[in-house]
Design an enzyme around this catalytic site. Structure first.
Site, PDB file in Angstrom:
ATOM      1  N   THR A 124       0.817  -1.203   0.000  1.00  0.00           N
ATOM      2  CA  THR A 124       0.000   0.000   0.000  1.00  0.00           C
ATOM      3  C   THR A 124       0.857   1.261   0.000  1.00  0.00           C
ATOM      4  OG1 THR A 124      -0.138  -0.144   2.411  1.00  0.00           O
ATOM      5  CG2 THR A 124      -1.951  -1.101   1.134  1.00  0.00           C
ATOM      6  N   ARG A 128       9.033  -0.622  -3.260  1.00  0.00           N
ATOM      7  CA  ARG A 128      10.305  -0.154  -2.729  1.00  0.00           C
ATOM      8  C   ARG A 128      11.386  -1.190  -2.983  1.00  0.00           C
ATOM      9  NH1 ARG A 128       8.892   2.640   3.148  1.00  0.00           N
ATOM     10  NH2 ARG A 128       7.385   4.164   2.348  1.00  0.00           N
ATOM     11  N   SER A 219      10.139   6.819   1.556  1.00  0.00           N
ATOM     12  CA  SER A 219       9.834   7.286   2.899  1.00  0.00           C
ATOM     13  C   SER A 219      11.121   7.574   3.678  1.00  0.00           C
ATOM     14  CB  SER A 219       8.951   6.259   3.614  1.00  0.00           C
ATOM     15  OG  SER A 219       8.429   6.775   4.810  1.00  0.00           O
ATOM     16  N   HIS A 220      11.257   6.984   4.849  1.00  0.00           N
ATOM     17  CA  HIS A 220      12.409   7.276   5.702  1.00  0.00           C
ATOM     18  C   HIS A 220      13.630   6.423   5.383  1.00  0.00           C
ATOM     19  CE1 HIS A 220       9.852   9.841   8.009  1.00  0.00           C
ATOM     20  NE2 HIS A 220       9.047   8.861   8.381  1.00  0.00           N
ATOM     21  N   LYS A 232       5.102   4.911  -5.761  1.00  0.00           N
ATOM     22  CA  LYS A 232       3.736   4.544  -5.419  1.00  0.00           C
ATOM     23  C   LYS A 232       2.779   5.413  -6.218  1.00  0.00           C
ATOM     24  CE  LYS A 232       3.467   7.511  -1.270  1.00  0.00           C
ATOM     25  NZ  LYS A 232       3.205   7.508   0.185  1.00  0.00           N
TER      26      LYS A 232
END
Length: 373
Positions: A124, A128, A219-220, A232
């Protein structure tokens, strides 16, 4: 088809109970974003919350239900959640005053044959992988083709693209746009320098009535040539794609034998403006402007500015990620905070060697300052 089935919104009453606003769509009942589903689920009783543009499980009481004016207002808000995929059209926003249009010749579509990659199952939060995996020839193109084959957007649809500025961001955007145009996308809105924070991209998707959006971020996770990359896609609500759609993307990715692309001239992402390429509109926008306007509409900027002028201090560590330009525009330019309140505010492809995760370990210096005098 099912994936593009429109949600149906009805205002109904129930005998012996409170009236309510009922909505059908994919997903579980309760707090949730609206998503187009392959099947219609159970009816969720929701109230539309203006401003946040989301739905939370709630009953509308009988008194409210009997207020015709309120019902009409709720219905007006509801329309914003059920817009169908629409043809692209230029839409005036904060970014409306762009430099002159550049016109480029028509584009040729090429069908490229290539065997499927077996590891392209998105979650979701998207797909990655390490940069070394994503930067393989055909990898970005094959995944995005699976997405477009799943969504089957109408010709001329509008798309929003942006990322967190990590290594490989700009190259991936160019490759993604080439596949998008070959699959019938008629307008692409991309953040300057390829930047768009996740909430800013979500807002831009909704504001510009885009059919979908792509956000390039892991993201991080660490960035740089040896770091991670991610891709995404979001729905017209601005929210991330639901699981049944990402499952379909993976299924298609396992059986497709190639992708479509156009020979797209390199798009200069450093300058805002509009380029028309073979009938396709490519618009590079200020990545902060529309989001900053949204924040100012939601929060009392004058009170915050007064609080800062009264001598209160703040410190913001962007960790050389995408939030730096947003912090500078909002905290410094609009609220009057001193420029030195910002740390690591310049986005860098490798995040300056930092781990862009604001936790007590990776942001130890910021934690120490917060606990200091």
């Amino acid at each position: 088809d099912g994936i593009h089935a429109e949600m149906q919104v009805e205002i109904v009453g129930r005998a012996g109970n409170a009236g309510g606003l009922l909505c059908t769509g994919a997903g579980r009942p309760g707090t949730r974003q609206f998503q187009r589903g392959r099947e219609r689920d159970e009816l969720d009783e929701v109230a539309f919350i203006q401003g946040h543009e989301r739905a939370e499980a709630a009953w509308l009481g009988p008194a409210l239900w009997n207020n015709v004016a309120v019902c009409k207002h709720v219905w007006t808000i509801a329309q914003r959640f059920v817009h169908t995929f629409r043809d692209a059209e230029l839409h005036s926003t904060v970014n409306e005053n762009q430099p002159g249009t550049v016109i480029v010749s028509t584009l040729d579509i090429t069908d490229v044959s290539f065997p499927p990659f077996m590891d392209q199952r998105p979650g979701t939060a998207g797909l990655r992988r390490t940069v070394s995996v994503f930067s393989q020839p055909h990898y970005v193109e094959m995944f995005t083709q699976a997405v477009f084959s799943t969504l089957r957007l109408p010709a001329g649809s509008r798309l929003v693209i942006g990322g967190d500025g990590r290594y490989f961001n700009s190259e991936a955007i160019q490759r993604l746009m080439a596949v998008a145009i070959a699959n019938g996308v008629g307008e692409i809105i991309v953040g300057q320098h390829g930047l768009l924070s996740t909430p800013a991209a979500s807002h831009l998707i909704r504001q510009r009535h885009a059919a979908a959006g792509f956000i390039l971020t892991a993201s991080h996770n660490p960035g740089g040539p040896t770091g991670d990359f991610g891709l995404k896609f979001n729905t017209p609500t601005g929210g991330q794609a639901p699981e049944h759609v990402t499952d379909e993307v993976f299924r298609i990715s396992q059986r497709q034998t190639g992708y479509r692309r156009v020979e797209l001239p390199a798009v200069d992402l450093s300058r805002t403006g509009i380029t028309r390429v073979g009938g396709v509109v490519l618009e590079v926008v200020d990545p902060v402007a529309d989001y900053a306007a949204l924040m100012e509409s939601l929060f009392d900027f004058q009170r915050i500015a007064d609080w800062l002028r009264a001598g209160h201090r703040l410190r913001f560590d962007a960790m050389h990620a995408v939030t730096g330009p947003y912090a500078r525009r909002l905290l410094v330019d609009r609220l009057g905070a001193p420029p030195d309140c910002l740390l690591h505010a310049e986005p860098l492809p490798d995040f300056g060697g930092l781990h862009p995760d604001p936790n007590p370990i990776d942001a130890a210096g910021l934690v120490a300052e917060a606990r200091g005098p």
